[in-house]
Design a protein around this motif. Structure first.
Motif, short mmCIF file in Angstrom:
data_model
loop_
_atom_site.label_atom_id
_atom_site.label_comp_id
_atom_site.label_asym_id
_atom_site.label_seq_id
_atom_site.Cartn_x
_atom_site.Cartn_y
_atom_site.Cartn_z
N LYS A 1 0.85 -1.21 0.00
CA LYS A 1 0.00 0.00 0.00
C LYS A 1 0.88 1.25 0.00
O LYS A 1 1.99 1.23 0.52
CB LYS A 1 -0.89 0.02 1.25
CG LYS A 1 -2.11 -0.89 1.16
CD LYS A 1 -3.01 -0.68 2.37
CE LYS A 1 -4.40 -1.27 2.11
NZ LYS A 1 -5.31 -1.01 3.25
N ASP A 37 0.04 3.98 1.60
CA ASP A 37 -0.39 4.77 2.76
C ASP A 37 0.75 5.25 3.67
O ASP A 37 0.76 6.41 4.09
CB ASP A 37 -1.38 3.97 3.62
CG ASP A 37 -2.61 3.51 2.83
OD1 ASP A 37 -2.46 3.14 1.65
OD2 ASP A 37 -3.72 3.50 3.40
N ARG A 38 1.69 4.37 4.01
CA ARG A 38 2.73 4.73 4.98
C ARG A 38 3.76 5.71 4.42
O ARG A 38 4.21 6.61 5.12
CB ARG A 38 3.45 3.46 5.48
CG ARG A 38 4.58 3.74 6.48
CD ARG A 38 5.26 2.47 6.94
NE ARG A 38 5.98 1.80 5.87
CZ ARG A 38 7.22 2.08 5.48
NH1 ARG A 38 7.91 3.02 6.09
NH2 ARG A 38 7.79 1.40 4.49
N ASN A 54 1.46 10.44 0.47
CA ASN A 54 0.24 11.15 0.88
C ASN A 54 -1.01 10.55 0.23
O ASN A 54 -2.08 11.15 0.24
CB ASN A 54 0.35 12.65 0.54
CG ASN A 54 0.62 12.87 -0.95
OD1 ASN A 54 1.11 11.97 -1.64
ND2 ASN A 54 0.33 14.05 -1.44
N GLY A 55 -0.85 9.35 -0.35
CA GLY A 55 -1.99 8.68 -0.98
C GLY A 55 -2.51 7.52 -0.15
O GLY A 55 -1.97 7.21 0.91
N LYS A 56 -3.54 6.86 -0.67
CA LYS A 56 -4.09 5.69 0.01
C LYS A 56 -4.45 4.64 -1.03
O LYS A 56 -4.95 4.97 -2.09
CB LYS A 56 -5.35 6.07 0.80
CG LYS A 56 -5.06 6.86 2.09
CD LYS A 56 -6.25 6.85 3.02
CE LYS A 56 -6.02 7.56 4.36
NZ LYS A 56 -4.66 7.74 4.79
N GLY A 57 -4.19 3.36 -0.70
CA GLY A 57 -4.56 2.28 -1.60
C GLY A 57 -3.37 1.41 -1.98
O GLY A 57 -2.24 1.66 -1.57
#
Length: 242
Positions: free
Chosen positions: A52, A54-55, A58-61
């Motif tokens: 992912k 996420d960590r 600045n995105g998610k998925g």
């Protein structure tokens, strides 16, 4: 001499797995870098560790659900708030292009344990060959089926199984799968194991070594190399052994 590989680049001070971290590792005097690759939705090889985004951005998925152009818009320096300049997620192409300007060794970890990215090994190997980097790259993975697959497709590229738990006589195991090196977690890379492996002709590069006492032990043992977040600390300690 024990070589020093910068883990995801000079990740102690710079955003991991970015061109900034790789270039800073080179400036610091690292012998090599370690990075991770995955495939985008449209089949591009990108350099990122987690499945992912996420960590580290600045995105998610999931990486696999983004196209390359969508991923490039994310900021991979996001967790290190001190950075004013946005850092994009690099492509493997970009890293190999940069490697033409130096003598850095590159350990490419194939992140295909959770998602078995179809055709990733073939794409990575084709790119390494296109850049004539077969003698400057080591392919590693926790997915040992993938390592064997790489060895069968490209016996001229060094492979190294990654493992975090004790393996009986890992030098014999490495030889059995065509690997010229092993990358064990530092906690299981005992001095006797290192020496026995190297005597057998198998290089040992433990990961991720950040403690000074472990660095001293590995330099004393004459270990082939180790992977660290802080190459500057490692280089300073190595000077005592040269």
């Amino acid at each position: 001499m024990t070589l020093i590989f910068a883990h995801r680049g000079y990740s102690h001070l710079f955003p991991e797995n970015t061109m900034k971290a790789f270039k800073e590792a080179e400036y610091a005097g690292s012998d090599g870098i370690e990075l991770d690759v995955q495939l985008t939705k449209d089949g591009e090889i990108v350099v990122i560790h987690d499945e992912k985004v996420d960590r580290t951005t600045n995105g998610k998925g999931f990486v696999k659900d983004f196209t390359f152009n969508e991923l490039r818009k994310l900021d991979a320096s996001y967790p290190k708030k001190t950075f004013l300049k946005k850092e994009p997620i690099p492509s493997l192409y970009e890293v190999l292009e940069w490697m033409k300007t130096n003598h850095i060794i590159c350990n490419i970890e194939l992140k295909n344990g959770i998602f078995p990215y179809e055709g990733m090994e073939e794409k990575v190997i084709a790119l390494i060959r296109a850049y004539n980097m077969t003698d400057r790259v080591v392919l590693s993975s926790f997915n040992h089926y993938s390592i064997v697959n790489c060895y069968r497709m490209a016996p001229e590229i060094e492979t190294a199984p990654l493992f975090s738990e004790g393996l009986y006589m890992p030098w014999i195991y490495a030889e059995s799968i065509g690997a010229k090196s092993i990358h064990p977690k530092y906690t299981i890379a005992k001095t006797e194991l290192i020496k026995a492996s190297m005597e057998y002709g198998i290089a040992v590069r433990p990961y991720t070594v950040n403690k000074e006492n472990t660095m001293h032990r590995l330099f004393s043992a004459g270990c082939s190399a180790f992977i660290t977040d802080d190459p500057v600390k490692a280089i300073k300690i190595r000077e005592q052994y040269c």
